[in-house]
Structure formats: structure tokens, C-alpha cells
Design an enzyme around this catalytic site. Structure first.
Site, PDB file in Angstrom:
ATOM      1  N   GLU A 174       0.840  -1.196   0.000  1.00 44.39           N
ATOM      2  CA  GLU A 174       0.000   0.000   0.000  1.00 44.39           C
ATOM      3  C   GLU A 174       0.880   1.254   0.000  1.00 44.39           C
ATOM      4  O   GLU A 174       0.636   2.203  -0.751  1.00 44.39           O
ATOM      5  CB  GLU A 174      -0.912  -0.026   1.223  1.00 44.39           C
ATOM      6  CG  GLU A 174      -2.025   0.993   1.199  1.00 44.39           C
ATOM      7  CD  GLU A 174      -2.886   0.928   2.452  1.00 44.39           C
ATOM      8  OE1 GLU A 174      -2.612   0.098   3.344  1.00 44.39           O
ATOM      9  OE2 GLU A 174      -3.830   1.729   2.535  1.00 44.39           O
ATOM     10  N   GLY A 205      -8.613   5.537   7.026  1.00 43.74           N
ATOM     11  CA  GLY A 205      -9.453   5.440   8.205  1.00 43.74           C
ATOM     12  C   GLY A 205      -8.870   4.490   9.233  1.00 43.74           C
ATOM     13  O   GLY A 205      -9.019   4.680  10.435  1.00 43.74           O
ATOM     14  N   ALA A 206      -8.196   3.419   8.769  1.00 48.41           N
ATOM     15  CA  ALA A 206      -7.699   2.409   9.700  1.00 48.41           C
ATOM     16  C   ALA A 206      -6.180   2.267   9.709  1.00 48.41           C
ATOM     17  O   ALA A 206      -5.625   1.684  10.633  1.00 48.41           O
ATOM     18  CB  ALA A 206      -8.340   1.056   9.389  1.00 48.41           C
ATOM     19  N   SER A 207      -5.489   2.751   8.681  1.00 51.62           N
ATOM     20  CA  SER A 207      -4.024   2.709   8.738  1.00 51.62           C
ATOM     21  C   SER A 207      -3.445   3.925   8.041  1.00 51.62           C
ATOM     22  O   SER A 207      -4.155   4.665   7.347  1.00 51.62           O
ATOM     23  CB  SER A 207      -3.484   1.419   8.105  1.00 51.62           C
ATOM     24  OG  SER A 207      -3.513   1.494   6.699  1.00 51.62           O
ATOM     25  N   THR A 208      -2.163   4.140   8.266  1.00 49.09           N
ATOM     26  CA  THR A 208      -1.492   5.275   7.641  1.00 49.09           C
ATOM     27  C   THR A 208      -0.124   4.833   7.159  1.00 49.09           C
ATOM     28  O   THR A 208       0.516   3.976   7.785  1.00 49.09           O
ATOM     29  CB  THR A 208      -1.412   6.476   8.626  1.00 49.09           C
ATOM     30  OG1 THR A 208      -0.934   7.619   7.915  1.00 49.09           O
ATOM     31  CG2 THR A 208      -0.480   6.196   9.794  1.00 49.09           C
ATOM     32  N   GLN A 209       0.308   5.377   6.025  1.00 46.78           N
ATOM     33  CA  GLN A 209       1.571   4.959   5.415  1.00 46.78           C
ATOM     34  C   GLN A 209       2.526   6.139   5.245  1.00 46.78           C
ATOM     35  O   GLN A 209       2.081   7.242   4.921  1.00 46.78           O
ATOM     36  CB  GLN A 209       1.349   4.352   4.025  1.00 46.78           C
ATOM     37  CG  GLN A 209       0.690   2.990   4.015  1.00 46.78           C
ATOM     38  CD  GLN A 209      -0.766   3.038   4.374  1.00 46.78           C
ATOM     39  OE1 GLN A 209      -1.229   2.430   5.334  1.00 46.78           O
ATOM     40  NE2 GLN A 209      -1.526   3.807   3.636  1.00 46.78           N
TER      41      GLN A 209
HETATM   42  O1  ITT Z   1      -6.917   3.314   3.769  1.00 45.07           O
HETATM   43  P1  ITT Z   1      -7.844   2.737   4.773  1.00 45.07           P
HETATM   44  O2  ITT Z   1      -7.320   2.843   6.161  1.00 45.07           O
HETATM   45  O3  ITT Z   1      -8.304   1.356   4.442  1.00 45.07           O
HETATM   46  O4  ITT Z   1      -9.168   3.659   4.773  1.00 45.07           O
HETATM   47  P2  ITT Z   1      -9.897   4.385   3.556  1.00 45.07           P
HETATM   48  O5  ITT Z   1      -9.157   4.191   2.286  1.00 45.07           O
HETATM   49  O6  ITT Z   1     -11.313   3.999   3.564  1.00 45.07           O
HETATM   50  O7  ITT Z   1      -9.765   5.904   3.984  1.00 45.07           O
HETATM   51  P3  ITT Z   1      -9.952   7.212   3.077  1.00 45.07           P
HETATM   52  O8  ITT Z   1      -8.644   7.707   2.680  1.00 45.07           O
HETATM   53  O9  ITT Z   1     -10.999   7.015   2.062  1.00 45.07           O
HETATM   54  O10 ITT Z   1     -10.556   8.175   4.172  1.00 45.07           O
HETATM   55  C1  ITT Z   1      -9.799   8.428   5.298  1.00 45.07           C
HETATM   56  C2  ITT Z   1     -10.659   9.017   6.340  1.00 45.07           C
HETATM   57  O11 ITT Z   1     -11.161  10.259   5.891  1.00 45.07           O
HETATM   58  C3  ITT Z   1     -12.571  10.301   6.052  1.00 45.07           C
HETATM   59  N1  ITT Z   1     -13.107  11.172   5.021  1.00 45.07           N
HETATM   60  C4  ITT Z   1     -13.433  10.902   3.744  1.00 45.07           C
HETATM   61  N2  ITT Z   1     -13.876  12.007   3.119  1.00 45.07           N
HETATM   62  C5  ITT Z   1     -13.796  13.009   4.019  1.00 45.07           C
HETATM   63  C6  ITT Z   1     -14.098  14.390   4.021  1.00 45.07           C
HETATM   64  O12 ITT Z   1     -14.566  14.998   2.944  1.00 45.07           O
HETATM   65  N3  ITT Z   1     -13.875  15.096   5.142  1.00 45.07           N
HETATM   66  C7  ITT Z   1     -13.398  14.492   6.229  1.00 45.07           C
HETATM   67  N4  ITT Z   1     -13.100  13.216   6.310  1.00 45.07           N
HETATM   68  C8  ITT Z   1     -13.298  12.478   5.233  1.00 45.07           C
HETATM   69  C9  ITT Z   1     -13.023   8.864   5.997  1.00 45.07           C
HETATM   70  O13 ITT Z   1     -14.232   8.696   6.691  1.00 45.07           O
HETATM   71  C10 ITT Z   1     -11.876   8.185   6.722  1.00 45.07           C
HETATM   72  O14 ITT Z   1     -12.025   8.312   8.104  1.00 45.07           O
HETATM   73 CA    CA Z   2      -6.940   4.149   1.712  1.00 43.52          CA
END
Ligand code: ITT
Ligand code: CA
Length: 499
Positions: A174, A205-209
Site C-alpha cells: 500500500e 481510516g484504519a491505517s497510515t503509510q
Molecule cells: O486506507 P484505509 O485505512 O483502508 O481507509 P480508507 O481508504 O477507507 O480511507 P480514506 O482515505 O478514504 O478516508 C480516510 C478518512 O477520511 C474520512 N473522510 C473521507 N472524506 C472526508 C471528508 O470529505 N472530510 C473528512 N473526512 C473524510 C473517511 O471517513 C476516513 O475516516
Molecule cells: Ca486508503
């Protein structure tokens, strides 16, 4: 001297042989020019397509990529033409009703059928990659995660595209594919040595890179953080790490778990605005492998989550989600994870961008101290005032921007060791040249073998240049011939007579 009329008769121009040769010559030149011009006419473009589904923890998105069919190996040629956000939560949320995970993808798949020409459907590869949400579900309940994959694979198989598989990406993949995407779109990979690459920061939402190239890192210390590539004839030693549970939704759980250790019925939270209150369930809060072992015994069913809007206290709480107590390497970011010296610029995307964009803080020329002051003012603004000012923003997102902004700053400075100088090397970005920053493009480029290890051999002249030169030379020949005929003609045939 012979009379004029006699001379005219002798003019070799009028002999049948000369006329035929001249006509053939002119036809040949015209044909040459015509062929060159026609050949140079831009052909109707033929495109190839690829589709990647990003099954994230919070939601799934479908991306369609397009590139000229003849130019598979040219850098910067693949572009995102369309994206579709799947309605509803991420596929990992369908653990108890897996079939619905498959169903949820159908609308976006049908949309994709409109965006890819019918005759290309069959040859268009379709991939699904799942990230931290499915990693967590797989840890918690691998049977449920298998069932979710079965359901999404069944749906994807039924699409007209060429389904190539659905799987969980490792954190390393990732991070590395996110880095490839950013540097590919920025045209930094084909440079003949020298040009620095850009690091990649992804907050989900669940991890950061975090992924970057540092001259102080050759992969020997902590090899699990190293990814080596050979791309377009250059070698790269990439440092990358994915922190599971450090995406913003899971850190919100970690912080609340920290604040609610005694199982009280009211939890005061400095990361939420004053006058914000919401009733929450303890069992929902602790329903994640990131926090499940911390659930307080004898806690009531629900608690009141109450904001107090205090930026510096929030920073303290968020510092506490990082463990700095041990480092088995020469240097660490946090939780005992090795990190080499930061180097170069960084592109920060996904939630980094959503949050900083909402807060009007994407400009990293603003000094870090000023950013913190602005955020402190924002956090201390009472909740009713915030909702008044942003009636168009989803309440769930709106409530969390103070928390998320503070987490981003704490992660960057305390976690990754950015300081007030290096902070300005970060660019908060959503798209680069029309394509979203994220791991999906890098993943597809890799699986379709679109980035060669060696730089492709380039012909000495580009095609258009070659055609232009042929055309110009042909035209020059015509002009010389014409001049000879009409201007110098009388003298031309005389010469043999003189000799
Ligand atoms: O990578 P993983 O950890 O699997 O998660 P994800 O791919 O679903 O994560 P995103 O980057 O789509 O979103 C990251 C976070 O940002 C939130 N998010 C998405 N759109 C947003 C917005 O317009 N304003 C604020 N937060 C937002 C979303 O609910 C997640 O908590
Ligand atoms: Ca993601």
C-alpha cells in the site's frame, strides 16, 4: 546558327523520353509527399483501459484508467478518466451480511461499463485491492473476511471486464504503490538520474503509510521497511511503513479508549468542540482489534461523549497513542518502528488532504506555529457555532475536524519528526494532473507491467520529426527540379553542345 524554329524543335524537353521521365519524377515526388503527410496525420486514438477498486476501511472507490494503446511503456501516459464512490461503508463492514458487500459494488461497475467502450470491455483488466479494514477483519474473523471476498469476487466475475482477482494488500504494498503513483504522475521516474523523488504520506481510516527515499537508508537496517525497485533504468531503495490502527477512525477509538479507561458515564474529550455531546455505546467503541483488549470491566452500556475544545490537551491525549519508550534501532518514529532521516518533499493525500483542505490549512508556507494557533482557535469554537457556519458539511465529518487536524499535526511532528522547517516540504494534495493520489494507479501500473525496469530505447528522431524531414527534403527536390526546368532550362541542354 540554325533558325530559331529549328532550335525549338531540337529542344530535348519535347522528346517523349524526357516528358515521361519528368512526369514520373513529379508523380514520384507528389506520391512521396502525400504518403508522408498522410502518415503524419494523427490516427484516431486507440485507448486501453484498466479498472481498480480501492476497498478501503471507510469506503470503496472505483477508478478507471486510460492510456494510448501504442504507448504502454511511456511514462506519464496513464490517466484517470473517471472515479466512482461506492454508496455505503467499506466492504469490511459487511462481515455479518457478506452478499451485500458484493451488491454494493454493482452501481459503480455499471457506471464503468458506460465509461469504457463496449469493444474494450473484455480486454480491460479489473482488480480489487483491500486495505486496513479487511486486514483488521481478517485478524478478527478470517472466515468472515473470506466470505466477504467470495461475495465481491462473485460480483466482479459477472461484470463484462476481465476480473484479475480481489485480495488484501500488505501495508508495504500500500505504501510503495502510493509512492509509485505520486512519482509517476509527477514524471519523476523517467528522469535520467539526479532528480529527487517525492515521499508519500497516506492517511486512511484504519491505517497510515509513510514512504520515501532517503540517502541514509540502504535497506540493511530494518529490512522489513525496505522495498527495492528498478524502474526506467534507475534503482530505488524505498523506505516504507504502514501503521495499522493509526488511520484517523481507529485513532479516534484509541484516544477515546484512553479517556474512558475508568468506564465512566461521561467522557470529556478536548478534541471535540465545547457543547458537543453525543451518546455512544461502549461495546461499539471497543469493537475493533485496535482497542478490544482495553475495554474497561464493569462499564455501563453507553456513555456521553462531551467536547471541551482544548487543542493543547488534545495534543497531549494524541501523543499518548504513540509509544516512544523503546527503539531497537538507531532511530525510530514510534512504536519501536525504524525510520531513517526525512529527506525531500512529501505529497500528503487522502485524509491529510480532506482535513487540511476543510481547515484552510493546505498552504504549508504558513509557519507551523501559526497553523497550531489557527487550529487551537477552531477547536475552541463552540459546536453550535460550527454547525451554523457549515450547514452543508456532513455532521459526522464536521464534528471530527478538530480531532483530525490535531492528529495530523501530532502524527507529523511527534510521530514522524517533521519540524517547523521540514513541515514546509509537505504538499497536501488530492490530485496530480487529474488523477487521484493513492495506491491504485501504482498497483495497476505494476500488475500490467506498464513500468519497465530499463528505460525504453528511443529512436534517434521522434516519429513526427522523421516524417517532417522526409517531407521537407522531398519538397526541396521538387523546387530544385522546377527551378532547373523553368529558369535554367535554356542553358542546361546547351552545355553538352559546348563540350
Ligand atoms: O486506507 P484505509 O485505512 O483502508 O481507509 P480508507 O481508504 O477507507 O480511507 P480514506 O482515505 O478514504 O478516508 C480516510 C478518512 O477520511 C474520512 N473522510 C473521507 N472524506 C472526508 C471528508 O470529505 N472530510 C473528512 N473526512 C473524510 C473517511 O471517513 C476516513 O475516516
Ligand atoms: Ca486508503
Amino acid at each position: 546558327p540554325p533558325p530559331l524554329s529549328e532550335m525549338k524543335e531540337k529542344n530535348p524537353w519535347h522528346t517523349p523520353a524526357t516528358i515521361i521521365i519528368t512526369v514520373i519524377f513529379v508523380i514520384a515526388i507528389v506520391a512521396l509527399v502525400t504518403v508522408a503527410v498522410l502518415q503524419n496525420k494523427p490516427l484516431p486514438p486507440k485507448y486501453k483501459y484498466g479498472i481498480v477498486l480501492d476497498a478501503g476501511s471507510s469506503h470503496t472507490a472505483l477508478y478507471i484508467y486510460e492510456w494510448p494503446a501504442e504507448k504502454d511503456n511511456n511514462t506519464g501516459r496513464v490517466e484517470q478518466t473517471h472515479s466512482c464512490k461506492v454508496k455505503g461503508p467499506g466492504i469490511s463492514s459487511y462481515a455479518s451480511s457478506p452478499l451485500k458487500a458484493g451488491e454494493s459494488l454493482k452501481v459503480c461497475l455499471q457506471e464503468a461499463e458506460q465509461w469504457v467502450p463496449n469493444k474494450r470491455h473484455q480486454e480491460t483488466p479489473l482488480y480489487l485491492g483491500a486495505t486496513a479494514g479487511m486486514r483488521l477483519l481478517n485478524m478478527e474473523n478470517s472466515l468472515a473476511s473470506d466470505q466477504v471476498f467470495q461475495a465481491v469476487a462473485a460480483t466482479l466475475q459477472k461484470s463484462p471486464f476481465s476480473f484479475q482477482g480481489a485480495r488484501i494488500l500488505s501495508g508495504q504494498e500500500e505504501g510503495a504503490y502510493g509512492w509509485v503513483t505520486v512519482n509517476y504522475l509527477d514524471d519523476r521516474l523517467t528522469q535520467v538520474c539526479g532528480l529527487e523523488t517525492t515521499g508519500a504520506l497516506d492517511l486512511g481510516g484504519a491505517s497510515t503509510q509513510i514512504s520515501f527515499v532517503s540517502s541514509s537508508y540502504d535497506g540493511s537496517e530494518s529490512p522489513s521497511n525496505s522495498v527495492s525497485f528498478r524502474l526506467y533504468g534507475n534503482n530505488y531503495n524505498l523506505y516504507t511503513h504502514s501503521f495499522l490502527c493509526y488511520g484517523k477512525d481507529q485513532v479516534l477509538r484509541l484516544a477515546l479508549a484512553h479517556l474512558s479507561q475508568s468506564g465512566q458515564s461521561t467522557v470529556e474529550d478536548p478534541c471535540f468542540h465545547p457543547n458537543f455531546t453525543e451518546s455512544k455505546n461502549y461495546s461499539v467503541l471497543y469493537d475493533s482489534p485496535c482497542v478490544s483488549d482495553r475495554k474497561p470491566h464493569g462499564a455501563p452500556v453507553a456513555f456521553t461523549h462531551k467536547g471541551t475544545g482544548n487543542f493543547s490537551l488534545c495534543q497531549q491525549v494524541l501523543k499518548n497513542v504513540f509509544n516512544f519508550s523503546h527503539c531497537p534501532y538507531s532511530q525510530c518514529s514510534f512504536n519501536g518502528v525504524f525510520q531513517p532521516d526525512l529527506q525531500g518533499t512529501f505529497g500528503a493525500f487522502s485524509a491529510y488532504y480532506f482535513v487540511m483542505n476543510f481547515l484552510n490549512l493546505t498552504d504549508t508556507a504558513i509557519p507551523l506555529e501559526t497553523v497550531k494557533e489557527k487550529l487551537a482557535t477552531y477547536c475552541s469554537t463552540p459546536w453550535p457555532q460550527i454547525t451554523q457556519q457549515h450547514k452543508d458539511v456532513k455532521l459526522k465529518y464536521l464534528a471530527e475536524y478538530c480531532f483530525s487536524g490535531t492528529y495530523i499535526l501530532t502524527l507529523l511532528t511527534e510521530g514522524y519528526n517533521f519540524n517547523s522547517d521540514s513541515y514546509s516540504n509537505i504538499r497536501f494534495i488530492k490530485k496530480i494532473k487529474g488523477s487521484d493520489a493513492g495506491w491504485t494507479l501504482g498497483y495497476m501500473l505494476n500488475l500490467t507491467n506498464m513500468i519497465p525496469a530499463e528505460a525504453p530505447d528511443t529512436p534517434p528522431l521522434p516519429y513526427a520529426g522523421y516524417v517532417s524531414i522526409v517531407t521537407i527534403i522531398a519538397l526541396v527536390l521538387v523546387i530544385i527540379f522546377a527551378l532547373c526546368l523553368y529558369r535554367f532550362w535554356p542553358r542546361c541542354p546547351k552545355q553538352p553542345q559546348i563540350i
